[in-house]
Motif scaffolding. Structure first.
Motif, PDB file in Angstrom:
ATOM      1  N   LYS A   1       0.804  -1.227   0.000  1.00 35.64           N
ATOM      2  CA  LYS A   1       0.000   0.000   0.000  1.00 35.64           C
ATOM      3  C   LYS A   1       0.835   1.274   0.000  1.00 35.64           C
ATOM      4  O   LYS A   1       0.298   2.365  -0.136  1.00 35.64           O
ATOM      5  N   LYS A   2       2.121   1.187   0.200  1.00 40.72           N
ATOM      6  CA  LYS A   2       3.068   2.288   0.024  1.00 40.72           C
ATOM      7  C   LYS A   2       2.763   3.548   0.851  1.00 40.72           C
ATOM      8  O   LYS A   2       2.329   4.557   0.316  1.00 40.72           O
ATOM      9  N   PRO A   3       2.994   3.516   2.161  1.00 42.05           N
ATOM     10  CA  PRO A   3       2.930   4.762   2.944  1.00 42.05           C
ATOM     11  C   PRO A   3       4.150   5.620   2.643  1.00 42.05           C
ATOM     12  O   PRO A   3       5.037   5.220   1.880  1.00 42.05           O
ATOM     13  N   HIS A   4       4.210   6.800   3.251  1.00 44.46           N
ATOM     14  CA  HIS A   4       5.385   7.647   3.086  1.00 44.46           C
ATOM     15  C   HIS A   4       6.521   7.224   4.025  1.00 44.46           C
ATOM     16  O   HIS A   4       7.687   7.526   3.761  1.00 44.46           O
ATOM     17  N   LEU A   5       6.164   6.538   5.127  1.00 48.05           N
ATOM     18  CA  LEU A   5       7.174   6.165   6.118  1.00 48.05           C
ATOM     19  C   LEU A   5       6.677   4.961   6.919  1.00 48.05           C
ATOM     20  O   LEU A   5       5.502   4.897   7.289  1.00 48.05           O
ATOM     21  N   TRP A   6       7.585   4.016   7.184  1.00 45.59           N
ATOM     22  CA  TRP A   6       7.327   2.915   8.102  1.00 45.59           C
ATOM     23  C   TRP A   6       8.095   3.157   9.398  1.00 45.59           C
ATOM     24  O   TRP A   6       9.263   3.531   9.373  1.00 45.59           O
ATOM     25  N   ILE A   7       7.431   2.922  10.541  1.00 49.10           N
ATOM     26  CA  ILE A   7       8.093   2.856  11.842  1.00 49.10           C
ATOM     27  C   ILE A   7       7.948   1.408  12.294  1.00 49.10           C
ATOM     28  O   ILE A   7       6.829   0.924  12.499  1.00 49.10           O
ATOM     29  N   LEU A   8       9.050   0.732  12.471  1.00 47.81           N
ATOM     30  CA  LEU A   8       9.012  -0.724  12.559  1.00 47.81           C
ATOM     31  C   LEU A   8       9.763  -1.246  13.783  1.00 47.81           C
ATOM     32  O   LEU A   8      10.969  -1.042  13.915  1.00 47.81           O
ATOM     33  N   ASP A   9       9.036  -1.907  14.671  1.00 49.62           N
ATOM     34  CA  ASP A   9       9.662  -2.570  15.810  1.00 49.62           C
ATOM     35  C   ASP A   9      10.337  -3.850  15.326  1.00 49.62           C
ATOM     36  O   ASP A   9       9.785  -4.568  14.491  1.00 49.62           O
ATOM     37  N   ILE A  10      11.524  -4.119  15.830  1.00 44.61           N
ATOM     38  CA  ILE A  10      12.236  -5.320  15.410  1.00 44.61           C
ATOM     39  C   ILE A  10      11.657  -6.561  16.085  1.00 44.61           C
ATOM     40  O   ILE A  10      11.461  -7.600  15.452  1.00 44.61           O
ATOM     41  N   MET A  11      11.351  -6.457  17.377  1.00 43.31           N
ATOM     42  CA  MET A  11      10.860  -7.619  18.127  1.00 43.31           C
ATOM     43  C   MET A  11       9.335  -7.682  18.040  1.00 43.31           C
ATOM     44  O   MET A  11       8.628  -6.939  18.714  1.00 43.31           O
ATOM     45  N   LEU A  12       8.842  -8.580  17.196  1.00 40.36           N
ATOM     46  CA  LEU A  12       7.410  -8.777  17.019  1.00 40.36           C
ATOM     47  C   LEU A  12       7.068 -10.231  17.353  1.00 40.36           C
ATOM     48  O   LEU A  12       7.925 -11.112  17.251  1.00 40.36           O
ATOM     49  N   PRO A  13       5.823 -10.501  17.738  1.00 41.33           N
ATOM     50  CA  PRO A  13       5.485 -11.850  18.205  1.00 41.33           C
ATOM     51  C   PRO A  13       5.446 -12.920  17.130  1.00 41.33           C
ATOM     52  O   PRO A  13       5.483 -14.101  17.449  1.00 41.33           O
ATOM     53  N   ASP A  14       5.371 -12.529  15.873  1.00 42.26           N
ATOM     54  CA  ASP A  14       5.276 -13.541  14.817  1.00 42.26           C
ATOM     55  C   ASP A  14       6.382 -13.376  13.776  1.00 42.26           C
ATOM     56  O   ASP A  14       7.338 -14.128  13.739  1.00 42.26           O
ATOM     57  N   ILE A  15       6.262 -12.359  12.920  1.00 42.91           N
ATOM     58  CA  ILE A  15       7.272 -12.077  11.902  1.00 42.91           C
ATOM     59  C   ILE A  15       8.152 -10.951  12.417  1.00 42.91           C
ATOM     60  O   ILE A  15       7.645  -9.880  12.740  1.00 42.91           O
ATOM     61  N   ASP A  16       9.463 -11.154  12.511  1.00 45.46           N
ATOM     62  CA  ASP A  16      10.290 -10.087  13.080  1.00 45.46           C
ATOM     63  C   ASP A  16      10.495  -8.943  12.091  1.00 45.46           C
ATOM     64  O   ASP A  16      10.224  -9.061  10.897  1.00 45.46           O
ATOM     65  N   GLY A  17      10.960  -7.824  12.648  1.00 41.31           N
ATOM     66  CA  GLY A  17      11.120  -6.615  11.851  1.00 41.31           C
ATOM     67  C   GLY A  17      12.113  -6.749  10.718  1.00 41.31           C
ATOM     68  O   GLY A  17      11.986  -6.081   9.694  1.00 41.31           O
ATOM     69  N   TYR A  18      13.110  -7.617  10.882  1.00 41.27           N
ATOM     70  CA  TYR A  18      14.087  -7.811   9.811  1.00 41.27           C
ATOM     71  C   TYR A  18      13.432  -8.374   8.553  1.00 41.27           C
ATOM     72  O   TYR A  18      13.727  -7.953   7.433  1.00 41.27           O
ATOM     73  N   GLN A  19      12.539  -9.325   8.739  1.00 36.77           N
ATOM     74  CA  GLN A  19      11.856  -9.896   7.573  1.00 36.77           C
ATOM     75  C   GLN A  19      10.930  -8.868   6.932  1.00 36.77           C
ATOM     76  O   GLN A  19      10.830  -8.785   5.708  1.00 36.77           O
ATOM     77  N   ILE A  20      10.262  -8.070   7.764  1.00 37.41           N
ATOM     78  CA  ILE A  20       9.349  -7.052   7.229  1.00 37.41           C
ATOM     79  C   ILE A  20      10.105  -6.010   6.417  1.00 37.41           C
ATOM     80  O   ILE A  20       9.699  -5.650   5.310  1.00 37.41           O
ATOM     81  N   ILE A  21      11.238  -5.503   6.947  1.00 36.71           N
ATOM     82  CA  ILE A  21      11.964  -4.480   6.196  1.00 36.71           C
ATOM     83  C   ILE A  21      12.537  -5.057   4.911  1.00 36.71           C
ATOM     84  O   ILE A  21      12.600  -4.370   3.880  1.00 36.71           O
ATOM     85  N   ARG A  22      12.915  -6.327   4.947  1.00 35.28           N
ATOM     86  CA  ARG A  22      13.416  -6.964   3.726  1.00 35.28           C
ATOM     87  C   ARG A  22      12.335  -6.948   2.632  1.00 35.28           C
ATOM     88  O   ARG A  22      12.610  -6.651   1.471  1.00 35.28           O
ATOM     89  N   GLU A  23      11.100  -7.213   3.016  1.00 28.72           N
ATOM     90  CA  GLU A  23      10.004  -7.236   2.044  1.00 28.72           C
ATOM     91  C   GLU A  23       9.606  -5.822   1.630  1.00 28.72           C
ATOM     92  O   GLU A  23       9.260  -5.581   0.469  1.00 28.72           O
ATOM     93  N   ILE A  24       9.660  -4.872   2.563  1.00 30.68           N
ATOM     94  CA  ILE A  24       9.356  -3.484   2.224  1.00 30.68           C
ATOM     95  C   ILE A  24      10.339  -2.982   1.166  1.00 30.68           C
ATOM     96  O   ILE A  24       9.947  -2.398   0.146  1.00 30.68           O
ATOM     97  N   LYS A  25      11.621  -3.189   1.400  1.00 30.35           N
ATOM     98  CA  LYS A  25      12.649  -2.686   0.494  1.00 30.35           C
ATOM     99  C   LYS A  25      12.646  -3.432  -0.842  1.00 30.35           C
ATOM    100  O   LYS A  25      12.996  -2.851  -1.873  1.00 30.35           O
ATOM    101  N   ALA A  26      12.232  -4.689  -0.822  1.00 33.76           N
ATOM    102  CA  ALA A  26      12.150  -5.430  -2.082  1.00 33.76           C
ATOM    103  C   ALA A  26      11.015  -4.901  -2.938  1.00 33.76           C
ATOM    104  O   ALA A  26      11.129  -4.810  -4.165  1.00 33.76           O
ATOM    105  N   PHE A  27       9.925  -4.500  -2.288  1.00 36.48           N
ATOM    106  CA  PHE A  27       8.763  -4.021  -3.034  1.00 36.48           C
ATOM    107  C   PHE A  27       8.911  -2.550  -3.421  1.00 36.48           C
ATOM    108  O   PHE A  27       8.582  -2.154  -4.535  1.00 36.48           O
ATOM    109  N   SER A  28       9.402  -1.726  -2.494  1.00 38.09           N
ATOM    110  CA  SER A  28       9.517  -0.288  -2.767  1.00 38.09           C
ATOM    111  C   SER A  28      10.731   0.264  -2.021  1.00 38.09           C
ATOM    112  O   SER A  28      10.621   0.756  -0.895  1.00 38.09           O
ATOM    113  N   PRO A  29      11.913   0.188  -2.615  1.00 41.99           N
ATOM    114  CA  PRO A  29      13.155   0.524  -1.911  1.00 41.99           C
ATOM    115  C   PRO A  29      13.280   1.984  -1.485  1.00 41.99           C
ATOM    116  O   PRO A  29      14.102   2.297  -0.626  1.00 41.99           O
ATOM    117  N   ASP A  30      12.486   2.885  -2.063  1.00 43.45           N
ATOM    118  CA  ASP A  30      12.624   4.303  -1.738  1.00 43.45           C
ATOM    119  C   ASP A  30      11.834   4.729  -0.503  1.00 43.45           C
ATOM    120  O   ASP A  30      12.003   5.855  -0.026  1.00 43.45           O
TER     121      ASP A  30
END
Length: 225
Positions: free
Chosen positions: A44-73
């Motif tokens: 959905k492409k917001p202008h900014l993500w604020i991302l906690d690394i420690m999450l109960p299911d998918i950690d923040g590292y995996q999320i940022i990897r997918e964010i940057k793969a989809f929209s690196p800017d």
């Protein structure tokens, strides 16, 4: 136009507190309590993500990897209560724009968000450099090869950007398909000239306010508004 911010924080009280502070700045904030909810909104492409690394299911590292793969800017701010030095280094390596260790004051997060938003969007749009072409409602930066509509980044492929620049730098001038092929694909291109039609179709879909007129039996030209 409001900035859209996605906040991913699994501590519900902290999530609500940060959301409240961010909304006071006039920003549109969507908050998520786990990585799965965030994962479902990556496209959905917001202008900014604020991302906690420690999450109960998918950690923040995996999320940022997918964010940057989809929209690196799209910029990302990491927040974490874990080893600050390690998370900061790993986060930067994965493309985060800032890192804020817990605990922190909500106001500090707001300030960091504002600086990143200004650096990413506003300064580029307000610049008066010769590297900018203004084609309302779009602003083209030929230096960074980026296009914005107001404060929204328009995602173009390299060839879509090259085609747009041909018309933007020569308003009113007609180009044949052969001329476009030579400038976009190069003189060594071998193939059908219908590749121009397909590229133009995609460009029109992404920048519908730009009027590129078809000259039947010849080619195309940009129509001044």
């Amino acid at each position: 136009m409001k900035y859209i911010i996605y906040l991913v924080e699994d501590e519900e009280n902290l999530n609500q507190l940060l959301t409240s502070y961010l909304k006071k700045e006039g920003w549109e904030v969507y908050s998520f309590l786990n990585g799965s909810e965030a994962h479902n909104n990556i496209t959905k492409k917001p202008h900014l993500w604020i991302l906690d690394i420690m999450l109960p299911d998918i950690d923040g590292y995996q999320i940022i990897r997918e964010i940057k793969a989809f929209s690196p800017d799209i910029p990302v701010i990491f927040i974490s209560a874990r080893d600050a030095d390690l998370d900061r280094i790993v986060g930067l390596e994965m493309g985060s724009d800032d890192y804020l260790p817990k605990p922190f004051l909500p106001r500090e997060l707001v300030i960091r968000c504002r600086k990143i938003l200004e650096r990413t969007y506003e300064k580029s749009l307000n610049a008066t450099s010769e590297n900018y072409i203004h084609l309302p409602p779009y602003t083209i930066n030929t230096d960074t090869r980026s296009v914005h509509k107001e404060k929204q980044l328009i995602e173009l492929t390299s060839k879509e950007f090259d085609l747009l620049c041909i018309f933007a730098e020569n308003p009113g001038k007609a180009f044949t398909r052969e001329q476009i092929i030579e400038q976009v694909w190069g003189i060594d291109y071998y193939g059908t000239d219908r590749v121009v039609d397909d590229l133009l179709r995609r460009l029109r879909k992404k920048t519908p306010e730009i009027r590129i007129e078809t000259i039947y039996g010849f080619g195309y030209r940009l129509v001044s508004s």
